[in-house]
Scaffold this motif. Structure first.
Motif, mmCIF file in Angstrom:
data_model
loop_
_atom_site.group_PDB
_atom_site.id
_atom_site.type_symbol
_atom_site.label_atom_id
_atom_site.label_comp_id
_atom_site.label_asym_id
_atom_site.label_seq_id
_atom_site.Cartn_x
_atom_site.Cartn_y
_atom_site.Cartn_z
ATOM 1 N N PRO A 112 0.758 -1.270 -0.035
ATOM 2 C CA PRO A 112 0.044 0.113 0.024
ATOM 3 C C PRO A 112 0.881 1.146 0.144
ATOM 4 O O PRO A 112 0.260 2.376 -0.375
ATOM 5 C CB PRO A 112 -0.805 -0.072 1.068
ATOM 6 C CG PRO A 112 -0.081 -0.840 2.266
ATOM 7 C CD PRO A 112 0.706 -2.022 1.328
ATOM 8 N N VAL B 240 -7.235 -0.284 1.464
ATOM 9 C CA VAL B 240 -6.727 0.931 0.541
ATOM 10 C C VAL B 240 -8.129 1.089 -0.089
ATOM 11 O O VAL B 240 -8.492 0.248 -0.686
ATOM 12 C CB VAL B 240 -5.520 0.141 -0.355
ATOM 13 C CG1 VAL B 240 -5.377 1.128 -1.512
ATOM 14 C CG2 VAL B 240 -4.250 -0.215 0.584
ATOM 15 N N ARG C 275 -4.946 5.327 1.628
ATOM 16 C CA ARG C 275 -4.295 4.295 2.505
ATOM 17 C C ARG C 275 -4.755 4.375 4.011
ATOM 18 O O ARG C 275 -4.339 5.312 4.877
ATOM 19 C CB ARG C 275 -2.864 4.475 2.553
ATOM 20 C CG ARG C 275 -1.938 3.324 2.992
ATOM 21 C CD ARG C 275 -1.243 3.000 3.894
ATOM 22 N NE ARG C 275 -0.334 1.782 4.079
ATOM 23 C CZ ARG C 275 -0.370 1.075 4.821
ATOM 24 N NH1 ARG C 275 -1.518 0.999 5.805
ATOM 25 N NH2 ARG C 275 0.466 0.176 5.247
#
Length: 76
Positions: free
Chosen positions: A20, A53, A48
């Motif tokens: 991420p 995400v 994030r």
């Protein structure tokens, strides 16, 4: 958007699940949790969060992201 480009963008998005932090912080905002991947000519903007995400928007990179007077985001 062509099928090849769509597939490539989806692969980049799927990669975010395990990585991420690979995107850079979105320059217009400077918030660590709001990041982007560049896939010319597109920007993939995502948030994030600690446990997820979330893709915010995918659009052409020559367009800038900005806030409206009510705090919502819009592209120019």
């Amino acid at each position: 958007m062509g099928l090849r480009v769509t597939r490539a963008i989806m692969e980049r998005i799927e990669h975010l699940a395990s990585h991420p932090d690979i995107g850079r912080v979105v320059p217009e905002f400077g918030q660590v949790s709001l990041r982007e991947l560049i896939h010319p000519p597109f920007r993939i903007v995502y948030r994030r969060d600690p446990d997820a995400v979330r893709v915010v928007r995918v659009w052409r990179s020559e367009r800038r992201l900005r806030l409206t007077d009510d705090g919502e985001d819009e592209s120019s």
